[in-house]
Motif scaffolding. Structure first.
Motif, PDB file in Angstrom:
ATOM      1  N   PHE A 196     116.662  41.286   5.571  1.00 19.76           N
ATOM      2  CA  PHE A 196     115.205  41.387   5.104  1.00 19.76           C
ATOM      3  C   PHE A 196     114.787  41.497   3.560  1.00 19.76           C
ATOM      4  CE2 PHE A 196     114.277  43.631   9.424  1.00 19.76           C
ATOM      5  CZ  PHE A 196     114.182  42.425  10.179  1.00 19.76           C
ATOM      6  N   ALA A 197     115.481  42.257   2.763  1.00 17.18           N
ATOM      7  CA  ALA A 197     115.298  42.302   1.412  1.00 17.18           C
ATOM      8  C   ALA A 197     115.610  40.977   0.807  1.00 17.18           C
ATOM      9  CB  ALA A 197     116.237  43.376   0.739  1.00 17.18           C
ATOM     10  N   ILE A 198     116.671  40.275   1.484  1.00 14.72           N
ATOM     11  CA  ILE A 198     117.046  39.018   0.926  1.00 14.72           C
ATOM     12  C   ILE A 198     116.024  37.816   1.277  1.00 14.72           C
ATOM     13  CG2 ILE A 198     118.865  36.988   0.789  1.00 14.72           C
ATOM     14  CD1 ILE A 198     120.888  39.492   1.410  1.00 14.72           C
ATOM     15  N   ALA A 199     115.741  37.973   2.389  1.00 17.11           N
ATOM     16  CA  ALA A 199     114.716  36.958   2.793  1.00 17.11           C
ATOM     17  C   ALA A 199     113.430  37.362   2.023  1.00 17.11           C
ATOM     18  CB  ALA A 199     114.296  37.096   4.317  1.00 17.11           C
ATOM     19  N   PHE A 200     112.758  38.247   1.965  1.00 20.74           N
ATOM     20  CA  PHE A 200     111.790  38.575   0.907  1.00 20.74           C
ATOM     21  C   PHE A 200     111.702  38.134  -0.375  1.00 20.74           C
ATOM     22  CE2 PHE A 200     109.821  41.271  -2.156  1.00 20.74           C
ATOM     23  CZ  PHE A 200     108.446  41.275  -1.963  1.00 20.74           C
ATOM     24  N   GLY A 201     113.051  38.366  -0.916  1.00 17.50           N
ATOM     25  CA  GLY A 201     113.313  38.062  -2.427  1.00 17.50           C
ATOM     26  C   GLY A 201     113.281  36.506  -2.428  1.00 17.50           C
ATOM     27  N   ALA A 202     113.921  35.717  -1.526  1.00 19.54           N
ATOM     28  CA  ALA A 202     113.948  34.287  -1.523  1.00 19.54           C
ATOM     29  C   ALA A 202     112.720  33.677  -1.551  1.00 19.54           C
ATOM     30  CB  ALA A 202     115.106  33.764  -0.643  1.00 19.54           C
ATOM     31  N   LEU A 203     111.792  34.063  -0.383  1.00 21.38           N
ATOM     32  CA  LEU A 203     110.397  33.742  -0.484  1.00 21.38           C
ATOM     33  C   LEU A 203     109.653  33.999  -1.475  1.00 21.38           C
ATOM     34  CD1 LEU A 203     109.732  34.561   3.350  1.00 21.38           C
ATOM     35  CD2 LEU A 203     110.230  32.389   2.453  1.00 21.38           C
ATOM     36  N   ALA A 204     109.668  35.247  -2.155  1.00 20.94           N
ATOM     37  CA  ALA A 204     108.869  35.302  -3.188  1.00 20.94           C
ATOM     38  C   ALA A 204     109.430  34.333  -4.403  1.00 20.94           C
ATOM     39  CB  ALA A 204     108.934  36.746  -3.693  1.00 20.94           C
ATOM     40  N   TRP A 205     110.620  34.271  -4.740  1.00 26.74           N
ATOM     41  CA  TRP A 205     111.367  33.362  -5.724  1.00 26.74           C
ATOM     42  C   TRP A 205     110.713  31.768  -5.583  1.00 26.74           C
ATOM     43  CZ3 TRP A 205     113.616  34.330 -10.301  1.00 26.74           C
ATOM     44  CH2 TRP A 205     114.120  33.540 -10.863  1.00 26.74           C
ATOM     45  N   LEU A 206     111.012  31.519  -4.121  1.00 28.33           N
ATOM     46  CA  LEU A 206     110.413  29.951  -3.657  1.00 28.33           C
ATOM     47  C   LEU A 206     108.992  29.744  -4.137  1.00 28.33           C
ATOM     48  CD1 LEU A 206     112.712  29.344  -0.777  1.00 28.33           C
ATOM     49  CD2 LEU A 206     113.124  28.400  -3.066  1.00 28.33           C
ATOM     50  N   TRP A 207     108.156  30.770  -3.885  1.00 33.10           N
ATOM     51  CA  TRP A 207     106.622  30.428  -4.247  1.00 33.10           C
ATOM     52  C   TRP A 207     106.203  31.273  -5.119  1.00 33.10           C
ATOM     53  CZ3 TRP A 207     106.041  31.905   1.806  1.00 33.10           C
ATOM     54  CH2 TRP A 207     106.463  30.683   2.636  1.00 33.10           C
ATOM     55  N   PRO A 208     106.550  31.241  -6.478  1.00 31.85           N
ATOM     56  CA  PRO A 208     106.188  32.122  -7.459  1.00 31.85           C
ATOM     57  C   PRO A 208     104.698  31.899  -7.760  1.00 31.85           C
ATOM     58  CG  PRO A 208     107.259  30.340  -8.554  1.00 31.85           C
ATOM     59  CD  PRO A 208     107.425  30.025  -6.987  1.00 31.85           C
ATOM     60  N   GLY A 209     104.021  31.071  -7.371  1.00 35.87           N
ATOM     61  CA  GLY A 209     102.514  30.869  -7.585  1.00 35.87           C
ATOM     62  C   GLY A 209     101.811  31.387  -6.556  1.00 35.87           C
ATOM     63  N   VAL A 210     102.290  32.116  -5.721  1.00 30.55           N
ATOM     64  CA  VAL A 210     101.380  32.803  -4.543  1.00 30.55           C
ATOM     65  C   VAL A 210     100.510  33.520  -5.045  1.00 30.55           C
ATOM     66  CG1 VAL A 210     103.335  32.685  -2.829  1.00 30.55           C
ATOM     67  CG2 VAL A 210     103.128  34.621  -4.330  1.00 30.55           C
ATOM     68  N   THR A 211      99.440  33.583  -4.333  1.00 31.67           N
ATOM     69  CA  THR A 211      98.129  34.557  -4.853  1.00 31.67           C
ATOM     70  C   THR A 211      98.618  35.981  -4.463  1.00 31.67           C
ATOM     71  OG1 THR A 211      97.093  34.596  -2.732  1.00 31.67           O
ATOM     72  CG2 THR A 211      96.682  32.663  -4.048  1.00 31.67           C
ATOM     73  N   VAL A 212      97.916  36.848  -5.207  1.00 29.02           N
ATOM     74  CA  VAL A 212      98.090  38.254  -4.950  1.00 29.02           C
ATOM     75  C   VAL A 212      97.922  38.726  -3.592  1.00 29.02           C
ATOM     76  CG1 VAL A 212      97.292  40.486  -5.302  1.00 29.02           C
ATOM     77  CG2 VAL A 212      97.497  38.826  -7.142  1.00 29.02           C
ATOM     78  N   LEU A 213      97.032  38.167  -2.552  1.00 31.31           N
ATOM     79  CA  LEU A 213      96.785  38.485  -1.592  1.00 31.31           C
ATOM     80  C   LEU A 213      98.049  37.982  -0.431  1.00 31.31           C
ATOM     81  CD1 LEU A 213      95.122  39.452   0.989  1.00 31.31           C
ATOM     82  CD2 LEU A 213      94.196  36.969   1.253  1.00 31.31           C
ATOM     83  N   VAL A 214      98.684  36.949  -0.934  1.00 31.45           N
ATOM     84  CA  VAL A 214      99.772  36.585  -0.038  1.00 31.45           C
ATOM     85  C   VAL A 214     101.198  37.253  -0.325  1.00 31.45           C
ATOM     86  CG1 VAL A 214     101.581  34.721   0.335  1.00 31.45           C
ATOM     87  CG2 VAL A 214      98.966  34.275   0.242  1.00 31.45           C
ATOM     88  N   LEU A 215     101.367  37.588  -1.634  1.00 32.38           N
ATOM     89  CA  LEU A 215     102.465  38.407  -2.075  1.00 32.38           C
ATOM     90  C   LEU A 215     102.265  39.860  -1.378  1.00 32.38           C
ATOM     91  CD1 LEU A 215     104.707  39.119  -3.785  1.00 32.38           C
ATOM     92  CD2 LEU A 215     103.398  39.887  -5.702  1.00 32.38           C
ATOM     93  N   VAL A 216     101.058  40.375  -1.487  1.00 29.34           N
ATOM     94  CA  VAL A 216     100.659  41.820  -0.806  1.00 29.34           C
ATOM     95  C   VAL A 216     101.187  41.677   0.811  1.00 29.34           C
ATOM     96  CG1 VAL A 216      98.910  43.429   0.214  1.00 29.34           C
ATOM     97  CG2 VAL A 216      98.811  42.450  -2.346  1.00 29.34           C
ATOM     98  N   LEU A 217     100.700  40.595   1.382  1.00 25.72           N
ATOM     99  CA  LEU A 217     101.025  40.402   2.799  1.00 25.72           C
ATOM    100  C   LEU A 217     102.574  40.347   3.106  1.00 25.72           C
ATOM    101  CD1 LEU A 217      98.207  38.339   4.038  1.00 25.72           C
ATOM    102  CD2 LEU A 217      98.192  41.030   4.230  1.00 25.72           C
ATOM    103  N   LEU A 218     103.257  39.555   2.098  1.00 23.80           N
ATOM    104  CA  LEU A 218     104.633  39.306   2.361  1.00 23.80           C
ATOM    105  C   LEU A 218     105.479  40.493   1.908  1.00 23.80           C
ATOM    106  CD1 LEU A 218     106.578  37.100   2.521  1.00 23.80           C
ATOM    107  CD2 LEU A 218     106.699  36.470   0.308  1.00 23.80           C
ATOM    108  N   TRP A 219     105.089  41.119   1.030  1.00 22.81           N
ATOM    109  CA  TRP A 219     105.758  42.248   0.775  1.00 22.81           C
ATOM    110  C   TRP A 219     105.378  43.405   2.030  1.00 22.81           C
ATOM    111  CZ3 TRP A 219     104.395  47.450  -0.185  1.00 22.81           C
ATOM    112  CH2 TRP A 219     105.351  48.356  -0.721  1.00 22.81           C
ATOM    113  N   GLY A 220     104.208  43.376   2.494  1.00 19.85           N
ATOM    114  CA  GLY A 220     103.914  44.317   3.491  1.00 19.85           C
ATOM    115  C   GLY A 220     104.679  44.079   4.959  1.00 19.85           C
ATOM    116  N   ILE A 221     105.005  43.049   4.939  1.00 18.01           N
ATOM    117  CA  ILE A 221     105.676  42.574   6.412  1.00 18.01           C
ATOM    118  C   ILE A 221     107.146  43.110   5.815  1.00 18.01           C
ATOM    119  CG2 ILE A 221     106.881  40.487   7.392  1.00 18.01           C
ATOM    120  CD1 ILE A 221     104.377  39.211   6.981  1.00 18.01           C
ATOM    121  N   TYR A 222     107.693  43.130   4.561  1.00 21.43           N
ATOM    122  CA  TYR A 222     108.935  43.291   4.299  1.00 21.43           C
ATOM    123  C   TYR A 222     109.060  44.935   4.540  1.00 21.43           C
ATOM    124  CZ  TYR A 222     112.820  45.306   1.533  1.00 21.43           C
ATOM    125  OH  TYR A 222     113.669  46.022   0.967  1.00 21.43           O
ATOM    126  N   ALA A 223     108.186  45.609   3.864  1.00 25.25           N
ATOM    127  CA  ALA A 223     108.243  47.086   3.715  1.00 25.25           C
ATOM    128  C   ALA A 223     108.160  47.784   5.159  1.00 25.25           C
ATOM    129  CB  ALA A 223     107.080  47.655   2.789  1.00 25.25           C
TER     130      ALA A 223
END
Length: 184
Positions: free
Chosen positions: A23-50
């Motif tokens: 789960f941690a690797i998947a979250f990290g890879a998605l965040a790395w591949l989409w560096p221009g994501v908005t704060v909202l998407v980052l919050v939701l992506l991180w929320g799913i991971y947490a």
């Protein structure tokens, strides 16, 4: 040397540690591949991971046993992860700095709890260091983010993703080490 009930339980459910790492690797890879994501998407992506990490930590805590009782640091890790995920979904419009401080506080708490768990496991397994190192990485990451909250959004995304990938790799390594103990 015979394995304690705690170590036997950990070895039996080694795959739960690997799952947390994945789960941690998947979250990290998605965040790395989409560096221009908005704060909202980052919050939701991180929320799913947490949230996922918290649920798996709780399951792990109740499957591993220490003298017949669930492992309390893992219970706390699970509850903190679930709470962090719920907050991320309940307040997705938070600013980047508040998100950063929220993630930093989460990383500090998780880091301390993992170090405590590693100390407990070290009493049972000779030369056990992977969980302790993962906890130290979490703790240092959290402190760095608290000290430097104004870092650029892109840098923050990359730091978060690198942290998550490194943390995940350490958990996967620990999980497979536990699997090896099962055969011993």
């Amino acid at each position: 040397m015979p394995l304690s009930a705690l170590v036997q339980g950990a070895a039996k459910h080694w795959w739960l540690v690997v799952l947390r790492g994945v789960f941690a690797i998947a979250f990290g890879a998605l965040a790395w591949l989409w560096p221009g994501v908005t704060v909202l998407v980052l919050v939701l992506l991180w929320g799913i991971y947490a949230l996922a990490d918290g649920i798996v930590a709780l399951i792990t805590a109740f499957r591993w046993r220490d003298s017949g009782k669930p492992l309390w640091p893992l219970i706390l890790m699970g509850l903190v992860g679930i709470a962090a995920g719920i907050v991320a979904f309940a307040a997705p419009g938070i600013t980047a700095i508040v998100l950063l401080l929220f993630i930093a506080a989460w990383a500090v708490i998780i880091g301390v709890l993992q170090i405590l768990t590693a100390i407990r496991l070290r009493q049972e397994i000779d030369n056990e260091w992977l969980l302790g190192l993962a906890g130290l990485v979490s703790l240092l990451f959290g402190i760095l983010m608290i000290v430097r909250p104004g870092a650029g959004a892109l840098a923050v995304v990359w730091i978060i993703s690198l942290y998550a990938i490194f943390f995940g790799v350490l958990l996967v390594m620990l999980g497979f080490r536990l699997k090896g103990l099962r055969a011993a």
